[in-house]
Design a protein around this motif. Structure first.
Motif, PDB file in Angstrom:
ATOM      1  N   PRO A 133       0.827  -1.220   0.000  1.00  0.00           N
ATOM      2  CA  PRO A 133       0.000   0.000   0.000  1.00  0.00           C
ATOM      3  C   PRO A 133       0.855   1.261   0.000  1.00  0.00           C
ATOM      4  CG  PRO A 133      -0.881  -1.622   1.531  1.00  0.00           C
ATOM      5  CD  PRO A 133       0.433  -2.168   1.056  1.00  0.00           C
ATOM      6  N   GLU A 134       0.377   2.277  -0.704  1.00  0.00           N
ATOM      7  CA  GLU A 134       1.180   3.467  -0.978  1.00  0.00           C
ATOM      8  C   GLU A 134       1.791   4.080   0.282  1.00  0.00           C
ATOM      9  OE1 GLU A 134       3.209   6.114  -3.075  1.00  0.00           O
ATOM     10  OE2 GLU A 134       1.912   4.608  -4.017  1.00  0.00           O
ATOM     11  N   ARG A 135       1.008   4.165   1.357  1.00  0.00           N
ATOM     12  CA  ARG A 135       1.529   4.882   2.524  1.00  0.00           C
ATOM     13  C   ARG A 135       2.603   4.109   3.280  1.00  0.00           C
ATOM     14  NH1 ARG A 135      -3.515   2.955   3.850  1.00  0.00           N
ATOM     15  NH2 ARG A 135      -3.857   1.948   5.891  1.00  0.00           N
ATOM     16  N   PHE A 136       2.852   2.843   2.866  1.00  0.00           N
ATOM     17  CA  PHE A 136       3.903   2.053   3.500  1.00  0.00           C
ATOM     18  C   PHE A 136       5.073   1.784   2.559  1.00  0.00           C
ATOM     19  CE2 PHE A 136      -0.078   0.749   5.631  1.00  0.00           C
ATOM     20  CZ  PHE A 136       0.227   1.143   6.926  1.00  0.00           C
ATOM     21  N   ARG A 137       5.035   2.363   1.353  1.00  0.00           N
ATOM     22  CA  ARG A 137       6.082   2.071   0.369  1.00  0.00           C
ATOM     23  C   ARG A 137       7.473   2.457   0.870  1.00  0.00           C
ATOM     24  NH1 ARG A 137       3.837   1.879  -4.974  1.00  0.00           N
ATOM     25  NH2 ARG A 137       2.114   0.381  -4.791  1.00  0.00           N
ATOM     26  N   HIS A 138       7.537   3.531   1.681  1.00  0.00           N
ATOM     27  CA  HIS A 138       8.846   3.998   2.138  1.00  0.00           C
ATOM     28  C   HIS A 138       9.545   2.979   3.038  1.00  0.00           C
ATOM     29  CE1 HIS A 138       6.222   4.951   5.542  1.00  0.00           C
ATOM     30  NE2 HIS A 138       7.310   5.000   6.297  1.00  0.00           N
ATOM     31  N   PHE A 142      13.347 -11.711  -3.803  1.00  0.00           N
ATOM     32  CA  PHE A 142      13.286 -12.240  -5.163  1.00  0.00           C
ATOM     33  C   PHE A 142      13.985 -11.320  -6.163  1.00  0.00           C
ATOM     34  CE2 PHE A 142       9.651 -13.548  -2.651  1.00  0.00           C
ATOM     35  CZ  PHE A 142       9.748 -14.922  -2.731  1.00  0.00           C
ATOM     36  N   GLY A 143      14.687 -10.308  -5.638  1.00  0.00           N
ATOM     37  CA  GLY A 143      15.381  -9.347  -6.493  1.00  0.00           C
ATOM     38  C   GLY A 143      14.995  -7.928  -6.128  1.00  0.00           C
ATOM     39  N   GLU A 144      15.886  -6.996  -6.392  1.00  0.00           N
ATOM     40  CA  GLU A 144      15.613  -5.625  -5.954  1.00  0.00           C
ATOM     41  C   GLU A 144      14.384  -5.021  -6.616  1.00  0.00           C
ATOM     42  OE1 GLU A 144      19.118  -5.052  -8.945  1.00  0.00           O
ATOM     43  OE2 GLU A 144      18.265  -6.623  -7.678  1.00  0.00           O
ATOM     44  N   HIS A 145      14.025  -5.500  -7.800  1.00  0.00           N
ATOM     45  CA  HIS A 145      12.828  -4.971  -8.464  1.00  0.00           C
ATOM     46  C   HIS A 145      11.537  -5.528  -7.859  1.00  0.00           C
ATOM     47  CE1 HIS A 145      15.241  -2.836 -11.317  1.00  0.00           C
ATOM     48  NE2 HIS A 145      15.830  -3.941 -11.743  1.00  0.00           N
ATOM     49  N   GLY A 146      11.663  -6.418  -6.899  1.00  0.00           N
ATOM     50  CA  GLY A 146      10.492  -6.907  -6.177  1.00  0.00           C
ATOM     51  C   GLY A 146      10.235  -6.177  -4.879  1.00  0.00           C
ATOM     52  N   ASP A 147      11.038  -5.153  -4.581  1.00  0.00           N
ATOM     53  CA  ASP A 147      10.969  -4.529  -3.261  1.00  0.00           C
ATOM     54  C   ASP A 147       9.679  -3.751  -3.022  1.00  0.00           C
ATOM     55  OD1 ASP A 147      12.040  -4.137  -0.747  1.00  0.00           O
ATOM     56  OD2 ASP A 147      13.085  -2.290  -1.292  1.00  0.00           O
ATOM     57  N   GLY A 148       8.910  -3.475  -4.052  1.00  0.00           N
ATOM     58  CA  GLY A 148       7.636  -2.791  -3.870  1.00  0.00           C
ATOM     59  C   GLY A 148       6.469  -3.733  -3.620  1.00  0.00           C
ATOM     60  N   HIS A 149       6.766  -5.030  -3.456  1.00  0.00           N
ATOM     61  CA  HIS A 149       5.718  -6.035  -3.285  1.00  0.00           C
ATOM     62  C   HIS A 149       6.040  -6.957  -2.115  1.00  0.00           C
ATOM     63  CE1 HIS A 149       5.006  -4.772  -7.439  1.00  0.00           C
ATOM     64  NE2 HIS A 149       3.855  -5.415  -7.431  1.00  0.00           N
ATOM     65  N   VAL A 150       5.022  -7.708  -1.692  1.00  0.00           N
ATOM     66  CA  VAL A 150       5.220  -8.864  -0.830  1.00  0.00           C
ATOM     67  C   VAL A 150       4.529 -10.059  -1.489  1.00  0.00           C
ATOM     68  CG1 VAL A 150       5.454  -7.582   1.319  1.00  0.00           C
ATOM     69  CG2 VAL A 150       3.178  -8.318   0.583  1.00  0.00           C
ATOM     70  N   ARG A 151       5.063 -11.238  -1.236  1.00  0.00           N
ATOM     71  CA  ARG A 151       4.444 -12.453  -1.764  1.00  0.00           C
ATOM     72  C   ARG A 151       3.643 -13.121  -0.658  1.00  0.00           C
ATOM     73  NH1 ARG A 151       7.812 -17.801  -2.993  1.00  0.00           N
ATOM     74  NH2 ARG A 151       7.335 -17.991  -0.770  1.00  0.00           N
TER      75      ARG A 151
END
Length: 411
Positions: free
Chosen positions: A330-335, A359-368
């Motif tokens: 969620p946007e408010r927790f991206r930081h 899973f790689g630095e490009h996955g840092d905006g997600h959780v699995r």
């Protein structure tokens, strides 16, 4: 004697360690944690497969060394599966090797075909062994987009033209872990054509082939004309038949690559315990109702989870395959990054998930988020997440120190 070993120096710290430590601490304090972090099937192995294992293990002849590349009956069973499922004809002697799970097969093929300084094309994010199997072998990874579309194809073409030395292989994984994306036959046709043009090997991880929720089953790269000239595909019984601890997988495809893998394995192991291989052949040759039931189970869990997250105000895409949701933070927790957000979710909602950074630095905006609990426990997790996201404590917390982009290992 204090200097780190060379291959170990190339492996970053374990990204999931922080979350796992926090999870262990919470459980030690008797907190009820719903663990949706690891893709570890919770359902039992089908009874007819277990029964065959028990029958086989009672024969003392099966207690001796087995065959490194798998017993003939098991390799024939895998070839039969490919014929029925994909219309692909395989020679069990030269185009199939049984592996100790698909992870071992990928790692040993990396050892077989890689030299120090080689470049491998790897999607980012992707399952860690896709990258680190080759890094351990001495190669380097060049990252490409993870979406099965023109952007990935263009990136592959660009990487071949601008990398020195030229990449030797590329990895694909659809249905994907962690992103849950599926690929079409049309994409695979373009991919095979590109690989043949540039003399690249394709290494396809098809571990989630049977975990799909639409009417169209995911295809195999090997269905495409010409693919056998450049492709090896890895499959596994872990998810399809709820057999993760049995460690039974396969590599199939190009004879040269299969021969290289079989030769390396012949120096490293004698194959899985023979009763496990016999039971695995029973799984492939026997009734497949259990596989259909498994799909229904995961689809129900997916629907419960997606609905619960949407009700909590978390807009998460509904996957068409795999056993995971790839959830944008969620946007408010991206930081916070994915590690910080995962730790906060564990603390406030009592739910464990896997940080995308693993899973790689490009996955840092997600959780699995894994579909590895029953619907009752999933609803409990969704209530915890909803209370956290909609409660008074849902505002931006104090930033938690993020891990660096180097800290990318995991499972």
């Amino acid at each position: 004697m204090t200097e780190e070993f060379h291959r170990i120096r190339r492996l970053p710290p374990y990204v999931f360690a922080e979350v796992n430590t926090a999870k262990a601490k919470a459980r030690a304090a008797a907190e009820d944690i719903v663990d949706l972090g690891m893709g570890n099937p919770d359902s039992p192995t089908p009874p007819h497969i277990v029964a065959k294992l028990i029958e086989a293990v009672q024969d003392p002849r099966t207690h001796r060394y087995s065959m490194s590349k798998g017993i003939p009956g098991l390799r024939r069973a895998l070839a039969g599966y490919y014929d029925r499922r994909f219309g692909v004809k395989l020679d069990p002697e030269t185009e199939v090797v049984a592996t100790l799970g698909s992870k071992e097969g990928l790692a040993n093929l990396a050892q077989a075909i890689s030299s120090p300084g080689d470049t491998i094309l790897v999607p980012n994010p992707s399952y860690p062994i896709h990258q680190f199997g080759f890094i351990i072998a001495g190669a380097s990874a060049r990252f490409i987009p993870y979406t099965p579309d023109d952007a990935m194809l263009a990136a592959i073409d660009r990487a071949v033209r601008h990398s020195v030395p030229k990449p030797t292989a590329l990895i694909v994984n659809f249905p994907s872990n962690p992103t849950a994306l599926l690929a079409s036959r049309e994409f695979y046709k373009d991919l095979v054509a590109l690989a043949l043009k540039h003399e690249l090997f394709i290494l396809s991880d098809l571990a989630y082939a049977e975990l799909y929720f639409g009417n169209e089953p995911p295809p195999s790269v090997l269905e495409i004309p010409g693919a056998m000239d450049c492709t090896v595909e890895f499959t596994s019984l872990s998810k399809t038949y709820n057999m993760p601890g049995w460690r039974m997988g396969f590599a199939a495809g190009n004879q040269r690559l299969i021969s290289a893998l079989a030769r390396v394995k012949s120096y490293l192991d004698y194959g899985a315990f023979a009763p496990i291989q016999i039971a695995a052949a029973t799984a492939l040759n026997g009734p497949q109702d259990c596989v259909a039931d498994m799909r229904v189970l995961y689809k129900e869990r997916r629907d419960v989870m997606v609905k619960g997250l949407h009700n909590a105000g978390w807009d998460v895409p509904s996957p068409e395959g795999s056993m995971f949701l790839w959830a944008p933070i969620p946007e408010r927790f991206r930081h916070l990054g994915s590690v910080g957000f995962s730790k906060l979710l564990l603390d406030k909602a009592k739910v464990a998930v896997a940080p995308g950074l693993g899973f790689g630095e490009h996955g840092d905006g997600h959780v699995r988020i894994a579909l590895v609990e029953n619907n009752h426990r999933i609803r409990q997790a969704m209530r915890g997440i909803k209370g956290f996201l909609q409660g008074d404590n849902a505002g931006p917390p104090e930033p938690i120190k993020e891990l660096s982009g180097k800290e990318l290992s995991g499972a």
